[in-house]
Write a protein that holds these residues in place. Structure first.
Motif, PDB file in Angstrom:
ATOM      1  N   GLY A   1       0.821  -1.207   0.000  1.00  0.00           N
ATOM      2  CA  GLY A   1       0.000   0.000   0.000  1.00  0.00           C
ATOM      3  C   GLY A   1       0.852   1.253   0.000  1.00  0.00           C
ATOM      4  O   GLY A   1       1.930   1.287   0.600  1.00  0.00           O
ATOM      5  N   ILE A   2       0.363   2.297  -0.696  1.00  0.00           N
ATOM      6  CA  ILE A   2       1.008   3.614  -0.687  1.00  0.00           C
ATOM      7  C   ILE A   2      -0.063   4.635  -0.335  1.00  0.00           C
ATOM      8  O   ILE A   2      -1.106   4.712  -0.999  1.00  0.00           O
ATOM      9  N   LEU A   3       0.194   5.404   0.713  1.00  0.00           N
ATOM     10  CA  LEU A   3      -0.792   6.372   1.202  1.00  0.00           C
ATOM     11  C   LEU A   3      -0.811   7.625   0.338  1.00  0.00           C
ATOM     12  O   LEU A   3       0.200   8.000  -0.266  1.00  0.00           O
ATOM     13  N   GLU A   4      -1.957   8.274   0.305  1.00  0.00           N
ATOM     14  CA  GLU A   4      -2.034   9.583  -0.315  1.00  0.00           C
ATOM     15  C   GLU A   4      -1.337  10.595   0.593  1.00  0.00           C
ATOM     16  O   GLU A   4      -1.127  10.347   1.784  1.00  0.00           O
ATOM     17  N   ARG A   5      -0.996  11.738   0.034  1.00  0.00           N
ATOM     18  CA  ARG A   5      -0.313  12.769   0.815  1.00  0.00           C
ATOM     19  C   ARG A   5      -1.236  13.268   1.936  1.00  0.00           C
ATOM     20  O   ARG A   5      -2.407  13.583   1.702  1.00  0.00           O
ATOM     21  N   THR A   6      -0.684  13.333   3.155  1.00  0.00           N
ATOM     22  CA  THR A   6      -1.468  13.798   4.304  1.00  0.00           C
ATOM     23  C   THR A   6      -1.023  15.167   4.801  1.00  0.00           C
ATOM     24  O   THR A   6      -1.733  15.815   5.556  1.00  0.00           O
ATOM     25  N   GLY A   7       0.166  15.600   4.373  1.00  0.00           N
ATOM     26  CA  GLY A   7       0.688  16.862   4.872  1.00  0.00           C
ATOM     27  C   GLY A   7       1.222  16.759   6.287  1.00  0.00           C
ATOM     28  O   GLY A   7       1.434  17.765   6.966  1.00  0.00           O
ATOM     29  N   SER A   8       1.456  15.534   6.775  1.00  0.00           N
ATOM     30  CA  SER A   8       1.981  15.318   8.127  1.00  0.00           C
ATOM     31  C   SER A   8       3.246  14.477   8.051  1.00  0.00           C
ATOM     32  O   SER A   8       3.716  14.099   6.971  1.00  0.00           O
ATOM     33  N   GLN A   9       3.801  14.140   9.233  1.00  0.00           N
ATOM     34  CA  GLN A   9       5.027  13.357   9.287  1.00  0.00           C
ATOM     35  C   GLN A   9       4.821  11.940   8.755  1.00  0.00           C
ATOM     36  O   GLN A   9       5.773  11.242   8.410  1.00  0.00           O
ATOM     37  N   ASP A  10       3.563  11.523   8.646  1.00  0.00           N
ATOM     38  CA  ASP A  10       3.273  10.173   8.135  1.00  0.00           C
ATOM     39  C   ASP A  10       3.666  10.011   6.674  1.00  0.00           C
ATOM     40  O   ASP A  10       3.865   8.890   6.206  1.00  0.00           O
ATOM     41  N   ASP A  11       3.796  11.118   5.944  1.00  0.00           N
ATOM     42  CA  ASP A  11       4.149  11.038   4.523  1.00  0.00           C
ATOM     43  C   ASP A  11       5.524  10.404   4.310  1.00  0.00           C
ATOM     44  O   ASP A  11       5.767   9.771   3.283  1.00  0.00           O
ATOM     45  N   GLY A  12       6.432  10.590   5.265  1.00  0.00           N
ATOM     46  CA  GLY A  12       7.781  10.048   5.115  1.00  0.00           C
ATOM     47  C   GLY A  12       8.016   8.763   5.881  1.00  0.00           C
ATOM     48  O   GLY A  12       9.163   8.331   6.037  1.00  0.00           O
ATOM     49  N   THR A  13       6.938   8.137   6.357  1.00  0.00           N
ATOM     50  CA  THR A  13       7.055   6.958   7.217  1.00  0.00           C
ATOM     51  C   THR A  13       6.820   5.666   6.442  1.00  0.00           C
ATOM     52  O   THR A  13       6.004   5.612   5.531  1.00  0.00           O
ATOM     53  N   THR A  14       7.560   4.617   6.827  1.00  0.00           N
ATOM     54  CA  THR A  14       7.329   3.269   6.299  1.00  0.00           C
ATOM     55  C   THR A  14       6.751   2.427   7.427  1.00  0.00           C
ATOM     56  O   THR A  14       7.375   2.254   8.478  1.00  0.00           O
ATOM     57  N   PHE A  15       5.545   1.923   7.237  1.00  0.00           N
ATOM     58  CA  PHE A  15       4.840   1.142   8.257  1.00  0.00           C
ATOM     59  C   PHE A  15       5.033  -0.353   7.993  1.00  0.00           C
ATOM     60  O   PHE A  15       4.879  -0.817   6.856  1.00  0.00           O
ATOM     61  N   VAL A  16       5.371  -1.058   9.063  1.00  0.00           N
ATOM     62  CA  VAL A  16       5.627  -2.502   8.985  1.00  0.00           C
ATOM     63  C   VAL A  16       4.747  -3.190  10.023  1.00  0.00           C
ATOM     64  O   VAL A  16       4.503  -2.629  11.104  1.00  0.00           O
ATOM     65  N   PRO A  17       4.229  -4.395   9.765  1.00  0.00           N
ATOM     66  CA  PRO A  17       3.491  -5.124  10.802  1.00  0.00           C
ATOM     67  C   PRO A  17       4.343  -5.264  12.070  1.00  0.00           C
ATOM     68  O   PRO A  17       5.554  -5.525  11.989  1.00  0.00           O
ATOM     69  N   LEU A  18       3.718  -5.074  13.210  1.00  0.00           N
ATOM     70  CA  LEU A  18       4.448  -5.020  14.473  1.00  0.00           C
ATOM     71  C   LEU A  18       5.316  -6.263  14.709  1.00  0.00           C
ATOM     72  O   LEU A  18       6.520  -6.148  14.996  1.00  0.00           O
ATOM     73  N   LYS A  19       4.753  -7.442  14.584  1.00  0.00           N
ATOM     74  CA  LYS A  19       5.525  -8.665  14.850  1.00  0.00           C
ATOM     75  C   LYS A  19       6.643  -8.858  13.831  1.00  0.00           C
ATOM     76  O   LYS A  19       7.714  -9.392  14.162  1.00  0.00           O
ATOM     77  N   THR A  20       6.403  -8.404  12.610  1.00  0.00           N
ATOM     78  CA  THR A  20       7.436  -8.516  11.570  1.00  0.00           C
ATOM     79  C   THR A  20       8.645  -7.670  11.933  1.00  0.00           C
ATOM     80  O   THR A  20       9.796  -8.135  11.837  1.00  0.00           O
ATOM     81  N   LEU A  21       8.402  -6.417  12.354  1.00  0.00           N
ATOM     82  CA  LEU A  21       9.514  -5.543  12.725  1.00  0.00           C
ATOM     83  C   LEU A  21      10.205  -6.035  13.992  1.00  0.00           C
ATOM     84  O   LEU A  21      11.429  -5.925  14.123  1.00  0.00           O
ATOM     85  N   GLN A  22       9.430  -6.595  14.930  1.00  0.00           N
ATOM     86  CA  GLN A  22      10.031  -7.163  16.135  1.00  0.00           C
ATOM     87  C   GLN A  22      10.956  -8.328  15.773  1.00  0.00           C
ATOM     88  O   GLN A  22      12.043  -8.470  16.344  1.00  0.00           O
ATOM     89  N   LYS A  23      10.533  -9.127  14.827  1.00  0.00           N
ATOM     90  CA  LYS A  23      11.343 -10.260  14.393  1.00  0.00           C
ATOM     91  C   LYS A  23      12.611  -9.790  13.687  1.00  0.00           C
ATOM     92  O   LYS A  23      13.718 -10.305  13.941  1.00  0.00           O
ATOM     93  N   ILE A  24      12.469  -8.776  12.818  1.00  0.00           N
ATOM     94  CA  ILE A  24      13.619  -8.260  12.066  1.00  0.00           C
ATOM     95  C   ILE A  24      14.643  -7.636  12.999  1.00  0.00           C
ATOM     96  O   ILE A  24      15.851  -7.859  12.879  1.00  0.00           O
ATOM     97  N   SER A  25      14.165  -6.851  13.958  1.00  0.00           N
ATOM     98  CA  SER A  25      15.072  -6.138  14.863  1.00  0.00           C
ATOM     99  C   SER A  25      15.431  -6.952  16.096  1.00  0.00           C
ATOM    100  O   SER A  25      16.228  -6.507  16.924  1.00  0.00           O
ATOM    101  N   GLN A  26      14.822  -8.138  16.225  1.00  0.00           N
ATOM    102  CA  GLN A  26      15.062  -9.031  17.376  1.00  0.00           C
ATOM    103  C   GLN A  26      14.752  -8.333  18.693  1.00  0.00           C
ATOM    104  O   GLN A  26      15.488  -8.408  19.672  1.00  0.00           O
ATOM    105  N   VAL A  27      13.631  -7.619  18.692  1.00  0.00           N
ATOM    106  CA  VAL A  27      13.133  -6.930  19.886  1.00  0.00           C
ATOM    107  C   VAL A  27      11.673  -7.333  20.066  1.00  0.00           C
ATOM    108  O   VAL A  27      10.858  -7.119  19.170  1.00  0.00           O
ATOM    109  N   ASP A  28      11.343  -7.933  21.202  1.00  0.00           N
ATOM    110  CA  ASP A  28       9.962  -8.378  21.414  1.00  0.00           C
ATOM    111  C   ASP A  28       9.182  -7.367  22.264  1.00  0.00           C
ATOM    112  O   ASP A  28       8.153  -7.713  22.861  1.00  0.00           O
ATOM    113  N   GLN A  29       9.666  -6.135  22.309  1.00  0.00           N
ATOM    114  CA  GLN A  29       9.001  -5.088  23.093  1.00  0.00           C
ATOM    115  C   GLN A  29       8.518  -3.967  22.167  1.00  0.00           C
ATOM    116  O   GLN A  29       8.555  -4.102  20.946  1.00  0.00           O
ATOM    117  N   ILE A  30       8.064  -2.861  22.770  1.00  0.00           N
ATOM    118  CA  ILE A  30       7.575  -1.723  21.997  1.00  0.00           C
ATOM    119  C   ILE A  30       8.194  -0.437  22.548  1.00  0.00           C
ATOM    120  O   ILE A  30       8.753  -0.427  23.650  1.00  0.00           O
TER     121      ILE A  30
END
Length: 394
Positions: free
Chosen positions: A185-214
């Motif tokens: 998915g690619i978001l439409e422009r929001t005019g906020s900081q979210d425009d430059g953000t890459t969103f990843v599923p929480l468990k996927t990023l925890q697995k990639i970074s080897q961090v099981d916390q938030i």
């Protein structure tokens, strides 16, 4: 053909064109400052509220020290973020003031492809269900959200996708980890900081970074709930700090109010100077036409007629100057916006100067009313002129 008082007043002003034009310029500049100030006051608060609403939540809970260590990481490439256990989400959800919560894991990796010497690529691990519910206003340019919290997928903000030249179906690589994720998915422009953000599923990023916390918990409060009371409860939790966006807004508005008072003072001074110009122009016009006014009275004109005639001159000056000032403010609103952004401690996304018809009419009424009050003395002076004395030149 009958000549109206407006025609007479207009012709009288044209007798001394330079003086009348200078008075008009003074009124015009005062109106410009005043309507721009009113427009900024409305536009800034609207833009700030929109920025806060775009966060989707009113409170954030994070581990103590997190903002400072995040800054160090972003500036120096460190990795010292502090984390919270996910059980904290369940504790917060039980509070009666809480409507929704969403856990977030922020991670940053060194990307050698960013800039000449590389840079930091930021990823947000978000819950596939609770985070989209917090951001119902998000619109997708293409695609949609990932399927679940363990999917090897990403959703990219508008600017992030443009920077990396990614489309839905492409793969993107997490720097350092060399893990490939599919863009769904690619978001439409929001005019906020979210425009430059890459969103990843929480468990996927925890697995990639080897961090099981938030790192963060976003909290949406129920309507009419006691936010201050909830904050006090959250402060009792161990090793966390609470960021309230309502407090952030109040702090920013206090900073802005100082500048606003200064600008408003300048506007008042400019308005006073313009009104002195009105008094000077109309009064000088009256003194130069003493004999004419005396002749008018001998022909049957009453003091009230002379008063209205002179007051009409004031009305014409203030109306023309006010309309010209409003047009000037509208034409240069973009310039005013850029100027405000260059001097403010924080400038939200979107337009900072909001000038509409209602605001323009309000400013015009203020200018005309103040101008007419300024014209009372010259008009009263004209009405008291004695015909015989004026004709004799006394």
């Amino acid at each position: 053909m009958m000549i109206t008082p407006f025609q007479i007043a207009y012709k009288n002003l044209l007798r001394k064109k330079v003086r009348s034009v200078l008075t008009l310029i003074g009124i015009m500049l005062s109106t410009w400052v005043l309507v721009s100030l009113f427009g900024f006051n409305r536009g800034y608060e609207t833009a700030l509220n929109r920025d806060i609403e775009n966060m989707g939540y009113q409170l954030m809970v994070m581990a103590k020290g997190c903002p400072y260590e995040a800054a160090t990481m972003m500036l120096q490439g460190g990795k010292g973020l502090r984390y919270m256990d996910q059980s904290m989400v369940d504790q917060i959800t039980k509070e009666p003031e809480v409507d929704k919560v969403t856990p977030i894991l922020m991670q940053a990796f060194f990307d050698p492809n960013k800039g000449e010497s590389g840079g930091i690529a930021g990823f947000y691990g978000v819950d596939a269900h609770s985070y989209p519910a917090m951001k119902p206003f998000f619109r997708f340019k293409k695609g949609g959200w990932f399927k679940d919290n363990a999917a090897d997928e990403v959703v990219m903000g508008y600017e992030a996708a443009e920077l990396e030249q990614r489309e839905v179906g492409d793969e993107t690589i997490v720097p350092e980890k060399n893990v490939k994720l599919k863009v769904v998915g690619i978001l439409e422009r929001t005019g906020s900081q979210d425009d430059g953000t890459t969103f990843v599923p929480l468990k996927t990023l925890q697995k990639i970074s080897q961090v099981d916390q938030i790192t963060t918990i976003g909290i949406k409060v129920k309507k009419d709930a006691d936010i201050t009371g909830l904050e006090n409860k959250l402060y009792q939790l161990k090793d966390v700090q609470v960021v309230s966006f309502s407090q952030v807004k109040q702090t920013i508005m206090k900073l802005i109010s100082t500048a606003r008072v200064m600008v408003f003072s300048i506007a008042v001074v400019a308005l006073l100077i313009a009104m002195v110009g009105v008094i000077n122009t109309v009064l000088m016009s009256v003194l130069e036409r003493r004999q004419e006014i005396g002749i008018l009275k001998t022909m049957g004109a009453m003091p009230g007629d002379v008063f209205r005639l002179v007051w009409t001159e004031t009305l014409i000056l203030c109306s023309l100057g006010g309309v010209a000032g409003i047009l000037l403010a509208v034409l240069f609103s973009r310039f005013t916006d850029l100027l405000a952004r260059s001097i403010l401690p924080y400038a939200p996304k979107g337009g900072l100067v909001a000038i509409d018809l209602k605001l323009s009419l309000l400013t015009l009424v203020i200018i005309v009313v103040v101008g007419l009050l300024s014209g009372l003395y010259p008009a009263w002076k004209a009405g008291r002129i004695r015909p015989l004395e004026s004709i004799r030149g006394e």
